[in-house]
Scaffold this active site. Structure first.
Site, PDB file in Angstrom:
ATOM      1  CG  ASP A  53     -14.620  -6.640  23.846  1.00  0.00           C
ATOM      2  OD1 ASP A  53     -13.950  -5.708  23.369  1.00  0.00           O
ATOM      3  OD2 ASP A  53     -15.862  -6.601  23.973  1.00  0.00           O
ATOM      4  CG  ASP A 100     -11.606  -0.259  22.105  1.00  0.00           C
ATOM      5  OD1 ASP A 100     -12.296  -0.150  23.130  1.00  0.00           O
ATOM      6  OD2 ASP A 100     -11.658  -1.264  21.367  1.00  0.00           O
ATOM      7  CG  HIS A 105     -13.582  -2.994  26.718  1.00  0.00           C
ATOM      8  ND1 HIS A 105     -14.677  -3.555  26.127  1.00  0.00           N
ATOM      9  CD2 HIS A 105     -13.156  -3.895  27.652  1.00  0.00           C
ATOM     10  CE1 HIS A 105     -14.907  -4.745  26.686  1.00  0.00           C
ATOM     11  NE2 HIS A 105     -13.990  -4.970  27.623  1.00  0.00           N
ATOM     12  CG  ASP A 139     -13.008  -7.964  29.295  1.00  0.00           C
ATOM     13  OD1 ASP A 139     -12.931  -9.041  29.920  1.00  0.00           O
ATOM     14  OD2 ASP A 139     -14.085  -7.348  29.120  1.00  0.00           O
ATOM     15  CB  CYS A 155     -15.394  -3.201  19.693  1.00  0.00           C
ATOM     16  SG  CYS A 155     -15.243  -1.798  20.786  1.00  0.00           S
TER      17      CYS A 155
HETATM   18  N1  NVA Z   1     -16.962   1.177  27.708  1.00  0.00           N
HETATM   19  C1  NVA Z   1     -16.366   2.156  26.865  1.00  0.00           C
HETATM   20  C2  NVA Z   1     -15.770   1.527  25.624  1.00  0.00           C
HETATM   21  C3  NVA Z   1     -16.683   0.695  24.829  1.00  0.00           C
HETATM   22  C4  NVA Z   1     -16.052   0.067  23.603  1.00  0.00           C
HETATM   23  C5  NVA Z   1     -17.340   3.237  26.533  1.00  0.00           C
HETATM   24  O1  NVA Z   1     -18.545   2.962  26.540  1.00  0.00           O
HETATM   25  O2  NVA Z   1     -16.952   4.364  26.290  1.00  0.00           O
END
Ligand code: NVA
Length: 398
Positions: free
Chosen positions: A127, A266, A264, A213, A372
């Site tokens: 991150d 990923d 994020h 991030d 992560c």
């Molecule tokens: N916020 C996203 C990615 C977390 C690594 C989720 O919860 O799917």
């Protein structure tokens, strides 16, 4: 801009200079040589702040409040056991593994523009910091409790920078994180309102100061894709573009309208190897952006359902069940996945991947899973252009 220019600008010398740069990564899949794996020591629960409203998972418990302060030692120990096991697996594959320092995350912060009762943890380097070619880039971050989260990595960063003069080190400008940087009304929207606004891409962070991030960026050679989200705004993407395009990268904004709480990339859009992206069936990429990939010969592979529902995720975990797809690539055909995600293992094996499995569910409440919790410092390989056929997106998003 020619690829030759990008090769020179980014310090990669290829066959002309075979000595590997100590910091070198251009995508998410090239053979992994050196990686930082996070650690859970001293981690705190996410404090409530304008950029984060932590929620308890599972069945509603009247009167229950989200805990504050340092996480219990047994919880941290269980996460560390799984992180240490990942380290052992990576080392057995010949990967050099480094670990961050630990801060006193229980300390409150008081800056000229904000206060926060505790900080967070050093479990998720992804991150905070990203390798872009020979460059280490520290993100602005978007949440107050994570303002100083670069500190656990600074000793390592200085070491890389000192050991190899070809390594470049950049820290993005820190935002104020003052009250007026955020849009707190975001947290009050009903689901219907979120549905109605899904194409606005306005979340809890406003559009005044650059904010991003590092985990909102994914790398595919000279092309970088950055998600507009709760943790990355349009000025943040503009900052990345101005910083990175002179270095030979092309920076594209990407959008996932059905993700009402995006943060994020990923668990949403995970490149596996040239031409193949693991996608989230609940969060398709916007049509025009999908076309850019398809026209360039890329295939989207929808992840199978996760092994558990959102309600079955660990009680204090703030991520979705789609942590199932938060995998770490060790080579273009070897991935490390969480042990419970058997449908994903089967699907990837069917596509020719070797799938290594590790337990990681005790890490989930510390902010993520295998992608992560890692920062790939060095992968074999150089800048490639995987988008040679169509460039309509580049024209469209400038
Ligand atoms: N916020 C996203 C990615 C977390 C690594 C989720 O919860 O799917």
């Amino acid at each position: 801009m020619s690829l030759t220019a990008s090769v020179t600008d980014t310090g990669y010398r290829g066959a002309a200079n075979p000595a590997p740069t100590l910091v070198n990564a251009w995508n998410e899949w090239d053979p992994l040589e050196e990686v930082v794996v996070g650690r859970a020591d001293g981690a705190c629960f996410d404090p409530a702040e304008p950029g984060c409203r932590p929620q308890i998972r599972g069945p509603r418990q009247p009167g229950a409040t989200f805990p504050a302060g340092t996480k219990p030692t047994e919880v941290t120990d269980r996460a560390n056991e799984e992180l240490d096991n990942l380290v052992a697996v990576l080392e057995s594959l010949g990967v050099t593994v480094r670990r961050p320092d630990v801060l006193d995350f229980s300390r409150s912060l008081r800056t000229p523009t904000f206060e926060v009762p505790t900080q967070y943890c050093s479990v998720c380097p992804r991150d905070v910091v990203i390798t872009l070619g020979n460059q280490i880039l520290e993100a602005t971050m978007s949440r107050r409790a994570r303002f100083f989260e670069y500190l656990p990595y600074r000793k390592l960063i200085r070491e890389y920078w000192n050991r190899d003069p070809r390594v470049s080190w950049t820290a993005a400008p820190k935002p104020s994180m003052a009250d007026d940087m955020y849009r707190e009304e975001f947290w009050e929207y009903t689901l219907d309102e979120r549905f109605a606004r899904m194409h606005d891409f306005e979340f809890c962070v406003g559009q005044e100061e650059p904010v991003f991030d590092a985990a909102d960026i994914t790398r595919m050679g000279r092309d970088l894709f950055v998600q507009e989200s709760m943790t990355t705004n349009r000025p943040g993407i503009a900052w990345l573009r101005r910083e990175l395009e002179p270095r030979g990268f092309r920076v594209h904004a990407v959008h996932f309208p059905l993700d009402f709480f995006p943060s994020h990339l990923d668990c949403t859009f995970v490149p596996l190897r040239p031409g193949l992206v693991l996608t989230n069936p609940d969060r398709p990429i916007r049509d025009d952006e999908a076309a850019f990939f398809v026209d360039n010969g890329w295939e989207f592979l929808d992840a199978p359902e996760a092994s558990c529902s959102n309600d079955e995720m660990p009680k204090y975990c703030q991520s979705s069940r789609w942590l199932s797809m938060n995998l770490l690539s060790v080579t273009p055909d070897t991935v490390i996945c969480e042990r419970s995600e058997v449908d994903l293992h089967r699907m990837l094996r069917g596509r020719g991947f070797e799938v290594i499995t590790v337990p990681f569910r005790n890490v989930y409440e510390f902010g993520g899973s295998l992608h992560c919790a890692t920062w790939d410092v060095r992968r074999t390989g150089g800048p490639e252009d995987y988008f040679t056929i169509a460039d309509h997106m580049i024209a469209a998003d400038h």
